[in-house]
Design an enzyme around this catalytic site. Structure first.
Site, PDB file in Angstrom:
ATOM      1  N   GLY A   8       0.558  -0.816   0.270  1.00 54.87           N
ATOM      2  CA  GLY A   8      -0.448   0.092  -0.007  1.00 54.87           C
ATOM      3  C   GLY A   8       0.758   1.631   0.087  1.00 54.87           C
ATOM      4  O   GLY A   8       0.682   1.671   1.389  1.00 54.87           O
ATOM      5  N   ALA A   9       1.589   1.749  -1.182  1.00 50.38           N
ATOM      6  CA  ALA A   9       2.474   2.355  -1.024  1.00 50.38           C
ATOM      7  C   ALA A   9       2.145   3.992  -2.028  1.00 50.38           C
ATOM      8  O   ALA A   9       3.186   3.898  -2.405  1.00 50.38           O
ATOM      9  CB  ALA A   9       4.201   1.997  -1.047  1.00 50.38           C
ATOM     10  N   SER A  10       1.229   3.009  -2.517  1.00 46.23           N
ATOM     11  CA  SER A  10       0.543   4.505  -3.563  1.00 46.23           C
ATOM     12  C   SER A  10       0.402   6.005  -3.019  1.00 46.23           C
ATOM     13  O   SER A  10       0.696   6.752  -3.818  1.00 46.23           O
ATOM     14  CB  SER A  10      -0.295   4.240  -4.526  1.00 46.23           C
ATOM     15  OG  SER A  10      -1.657   3.496  -3.896  1.00 46.23           O
ATOM     16  N   VAL A  60      -3.416  -6.945  -1.904  1.00 47.46           N
ATOM     17  CA  VAL A  60      -3.284  -7.923  -0.625  1.00 47.46           C
ATOM     18  C   VAL A  60      -3.743  -8.998   0.226  1.00 47.46           C
ATOM     19  O   VAL A  60      -3.434  -9.927   1.249  1.00 47.46           O
ATOM     20  CB  VAL A  60      -1.675  -7.818   0.276  1.00 47.46           C
ATOM     21  CG1 VAL A  60      -0.481  -7.444  -0.558  1.00 47.46           C
ATOM     22  CG2 VAL A  60      -2.388  -6.108   0.535  1.00 47.46           C
ATOM     23  N   TYR A 151     -12.587  -2.688  12.374  1.00 44.99           N
ATOM     24  CA  TYR A 151     -11.328  -1.915  11.529  1.00 44.99           C
ATOM     25  C   TYR A 151     -10.237  -2.327  12.980  1.00 44.99           C
ATOM     26  O   TYR A 151      -9.520  -2.972  12.950  1.00 44.99           O
ATOM     27  CB  TYR A 151     -11.487  -0.080  11.359  1.00 44.99           C
ATOM     28  CG  TYR A 151     -10.059   0.004  11.556  1.00 44.99           C
ATOM     29  CD1 TYR A 151      -9.123   0.681  10.038  1.00 44.99           C
ATOM     30  CD2 TYR A 151      -9.315   0.685  12.664  1.00 44.99           C
ATOM     31  CE1 TYR A 151      -7.667   0.664  10.145  1.00 44.99           C
ATOM     32  CE2 TYR A 151      -7.936   1.721  12.239  1.00 44.99           C
ATOM     33  CZ  TYR A 151      -8.166   1.528  11.293  1.00 44.99           C
ATOM     34  OH  TYR A 151      -6.432   2.672  10.951  1.00 44.99           O
ATOM     35  N   ALA A 153     -10.675  -4.332  15.445  1.00 43.82           N
ATOM     36  CA  ALA A 153     -10.172  -6.013  15.718  1.00 43.82           C
ATOM     37  C   ALA A 153      -9.192  -6.390  14.867  1.00 43.82           C
ATOM     38  O   ALA A 153      -8.180  -6.907  15.164  1.00 43.82           O
ATOM     39  CB  ALA A 153     -11.468  -6.795  14.974  1.00 43.82           C
ATOM     40  N   LYS A 155      -6.901  -4.694  13.877  1.00 42.41           N
ATOM     41  CA  LYS A 155      -5.543  -3.720  14.066  1.00 42.41           C
ATOM     42  C   LYS A 155      -4.868  -4.424  15.821  1.00 42.41           C
ATOM     43  O   LYS A 155      -3.904  -4.339  15.865  1.00 42.41           O
ATOM     44  CB  LYS A 155      -5.756  -2.677  14.148  1.00 42.41           C
ATOM     45  CG  LYS A 155      -5.797  -1.246  12.811  1.00 42.41           C
ATOM     46  CD  LYS A 155      -4.609  -1.937  11.823  1.00 42.41           C
ATOM     47  CE  LYS A 155      -4.989  -0.799  10.762  1.00 42.41           C
ATOM     48  NZ  LYS A 155      -3.969  -1.068  10.006  1.00 42.41           N
ATOM     49  N   ILE A 184      -3.118  10.273  11.559  1.00 45.38           N
ATOM     50  CA  ILE A 184      -2.416  11.053  10.788  1.00 45.38           C
ATOM     51  C   ILE A 184      -3.378  11.046   9.175  1.00 45.38           C
ATOM     52  O   ILE A 184      -4.117  10.873   8.700  1.00 45.38           O
ATOM     53  CB  ILE A 184      -1.583   9.637   9.977  1.00 45.38           C
ATOM     54  CG1 ILE A 184      -1.496   8.967  11.405  1.00 45.38           C
ATOM     55  CG2 ILE A 184      -0.602  10.193   8.661  1.00 45.38           C
ATOM     56  CD1 ILE A 184       0.042   9.927  12.261  1.00 45.38           C
TER      57      ILE A 184
HETATM   58  P1  NAP Z   1      -4.598   5.648   2.267  1.00 41.57           P
HETATM   59  O1  NAP Z   1      -3.574   6.893   2.209  1.00 41.57           O
HETATM   60  O2  NAP Z   1      -5.718   5.453   2.351  1.00 41.57           O
HETATM   61  O3  NAP Z   1      -3.445   4.656   1.861  1.00 41.57           O
HETATM   62  C1  NAP Z   1      -4.010   3.356   2.013  1.00 41.57           C
HETATM   63  C2  NAP Z   1      -2.895   2.432   1.409  1.00 41.57           C
HETATM   64  O4  NAP Z   1      -3.311   1.643   0.693  1.00 41.57           O
HETATM   65  C3  NAP Z   1      -3.242   2.544  -0.482  1.00 41.57           C
HETATM   66  O5  NAP Z   1      -1.804   3.201  -0.911  1.00 41.57           O
HETATM   67  C4  NAP Z   1      -4.128   1.239  -0.517  1.00 41.57           C
HETATM   68  O6  NAP Z   1      -2.883   1.447  -2.573  1.00 41.57           O
HETATM   69  C5  NAP Z   1      -3.191   0.464  -0.573  1.00 41.57           C
HETATM   70  N1  NAP Z   1      -4.578  -0.281  -0.322  1.00 41.57           N
HETATM   71  C6  NAP Z   1      -5.804  -0.544   0.210  1.00 41.57           C
HETATM   72  N2  NAP Z   1      -5.933  -1.883   0.373  1.00 41.57           N
HETATM   73  C7  NAP Z   1      -4.767  -2.767  -0.608  1.00 41.57           C
HETATM   74  C8  NAP Z   1      -5.319  -3.797  -1.167  1.00 41.57           C
HETATM   75  N3  NAP Z   1      -6.077  -4.703  -1.232  1.00 41.57           N
HETATM   76  N4  NAP Z   1      -3.791  -4.762  -1.540  1.00 41.57           N
HETATM   77  C9  NAP Z   1      -3.146  -3.590  -2.111  1.00 41.57           C
HETATM   78  N5  NAP Z   1      -2.926  -2.256  -1.597  1.00 41.57           N
HETATM   79  C10 NAP Z   1      -4.007  -1.898  -0.588  1.00 41.57           C
HETATM   80  O7  NAP Z   1      -4.039   5.094   4.024  1.00 41.57           O
HETATM   81  P2  NAP Z   1      -2.883   5.939   4.780  1.00 41.57           P
HETATM   82  O8  NAP Z   1      -3.155   6.804   6.248  1.00 41.57           O
HETATM   83  O9  NAP Z   1      -1.307   6.189   4.229  1.00 41.57           O
HETATM   84  O10 NAP Z   1      -3.413   4.226   5.830  1.00 41.57           O
HETATM   85  C11 NAP Z   1      -1.898   3.354   5.686  1.00 41.57           C
HETATM   86  C12 NAP Z   1      -2.227   2.386   6.942  1.00 41.57           C
HETATM   87  O11 NAP Z   1      -1.796   3.058   8.616  1.00 41.57           O
HETATM   88  C13 NAP Z   1      -3.128   1.768   6.876  1.00 41.57           C
HETATM   89  O12 NAP Z   1      -2.799   0.140   7.555  1.00 41.57           O
HETATM   90  C14 NAP Z   1      -3.682   1.967   8.370  1.00 41.57           C
HETATM   91  O13 NAP Z   1      -5.077   1.685   8.198  1.00 41.57           O
HETATM   92  C15 NAP Z   1      -3.305   2.651   9.267  1.00 41.57           C
HETATM   93  N6  NAP Z   1      -2.995   3.294   9.745  1.00 41.57           N
HETATM   94  C16 NAP Z   1      -4.008   4.966   9.687  1.00 41.57           C
HETATM   95  C17 NAP Z   1      -4.109   5.831  10.268  1.00 41.57           C
HETATM   96  C18 NAP Z   1      -4.254   7.550  10.061  1.00 41.57           C
HETATM   97  O14 NAP Z   1      -4.804   8.085  10.393  1.00 41.57           O
HETATM   98  N7  NAP Z   1      -4.196   8.197   8.302  1.00 41.57           N
HETATM   99  C19 NAP Z   1      -3.909   5.447  12.036  1.00 41.57           C
HETATM  100  C20 NAP Z   1      -3.684   4.523  12.200  1.00 41.57           C
HETATM  101  C21 NAP Z   1      -3.455   3.905  11.697  1.00 41.57           C
HETATM  102  P3  NAP Z   1      -4.245   1.257  -3.694  1.00 41.57           P
HETATM  103  O15 NAP Z   1      -4.935   2.778  -3.521  1.00 41.57           O
HETATM  104  O16 NAP Z   1      -3.185   1.558  -5.186  1.00 41.57           O
HETATM  105  O17 NAP Z   1      -5.085   0.792  -3.686  1.00 41.57           O
END
Ligand code: NAP
Length: 243
Positions: A8-10, A60, A151, A153, A155, A184
């Protein structure tokens, strides 16, 4: 040069991890699922700067696609040295409104994906007697979030997986750690209004929301050679929201 796969690095946190690791001299494998253009743009941004990066598509949550992704990776490099399990989705719903499909999707993307990717990555790490697995959980996995039970559960499951796998792999020179981010600023917050975000900011002891860079820096710390005595740990990067 060590190879780091970031799921999920896009976009968001994963993309920032890719930038930071590439800048620090790692070969970065940028996994994406839907956001092909963003992933390729990020990859170009890095390679244009002379840094080492490639894009790799896979959902994934699908074990067959994860297996295929690792087979493709192994055509280019001996294996993954550092795995950052970051891909995730969020959904806000009353518990009683969560459908079977919502539940299954949440667990598949946020938790089963970690199992599938660790299983594949470990083959090389165990042979190499060296590895770093860094799992991205959430503070809601530590304390539970209202209207995000599925979510939370998933995590919390990542935290359990991290601790147990760390015990199993300790003698193989592989550390397994977990980052539990607070709020974030990424696309994941797009469901929140400006008022909601201000309320979250006020609730955060340091008085600001976190950035993807805050999480990337913690991941870099766990990946370091010097962090070999740190395993099975959960570090909250949350501005003091959860202590
Ligand atoms: P984001 O900006 O929504 O990005 C999510 C990323 O996950 C995207 O690159 C997306 O890729 C990828 N993804 C989703 N489903 C996927 C799949 N089935 N296979 C491969 N890639 C997939 O979210 P973020 O805030 O950066 O979150 C990253 C991580 O941090 C997540 O696990 C999230 O739960 C965790 N987190 C975030 C926060 C926050 O406040 N932002 C807080 C706590 C934890 P595509 O777009 O290419 O599908």
């Amino acid at each position: 040069m060590k190879n780091v796969l970031i799921t999920g690095a896009s976009r968001g946190i994963g993309a920032e991890c890719a930038r930071l690791f590439a800048e620090k001299g790692y070969n970065v494998l940028i996994n994406y699922n839907r956001s092909e253009e963003a992933a390729e743009g990020l990859c170009r941004e890095l390679t244009d700067r002379g840094l080492s990066a490639v894009c790799i598509k896979a959902d994934v949550s699908d074990p067959a696609q994860v297996r295929d992704m690792f087979a493709r990776i192994n055509e280019h490099c001996p294996g993954i040295d550092i795995l950052i399990n970051n891909a995730g989705i969020a959904q806000t719903k009353l518990f009683t409104d969560i459908t079977d499909q919502d539940w299954d999707r949440m667990i598949a993307v946020n938790l089963s994906s970690v199992f599938y990717c660790c299983r594949e990555a470990l083959r090389h790490m165990i042979n190499a007697k060296w590895g770093r697995i860094i799992n991205i959980s959430s503070m809601w996995g530590q304390v539970g979030g209202s209207c995000e039970v599925h979510y939370s559960a998933a995590k919390a499951g990542i935290i359990g997986l991290t601790k147990a796998l760390a015990m199993e792999e300790g003698l193989s020179g592989i550390t397994v750690n977990c980052i539990a981010p607070g709020v974030i600023k990424t696309d994941m917050l797009s469901c929140y209004s400006e008022d909601d975000l201000n309320a979250l900011r006020e609730e955060t002891p340091v008085g600001k929301l976190g950035t993807p860079e805050d999480i990337a820096k913690a991941a870099l710390f766990f990946a370091d050679e010097g962090a070999s005595f740190i395993t099975g740990q959960v570090i909250g990067v949350n501005g003091g929201f959860v202590v």
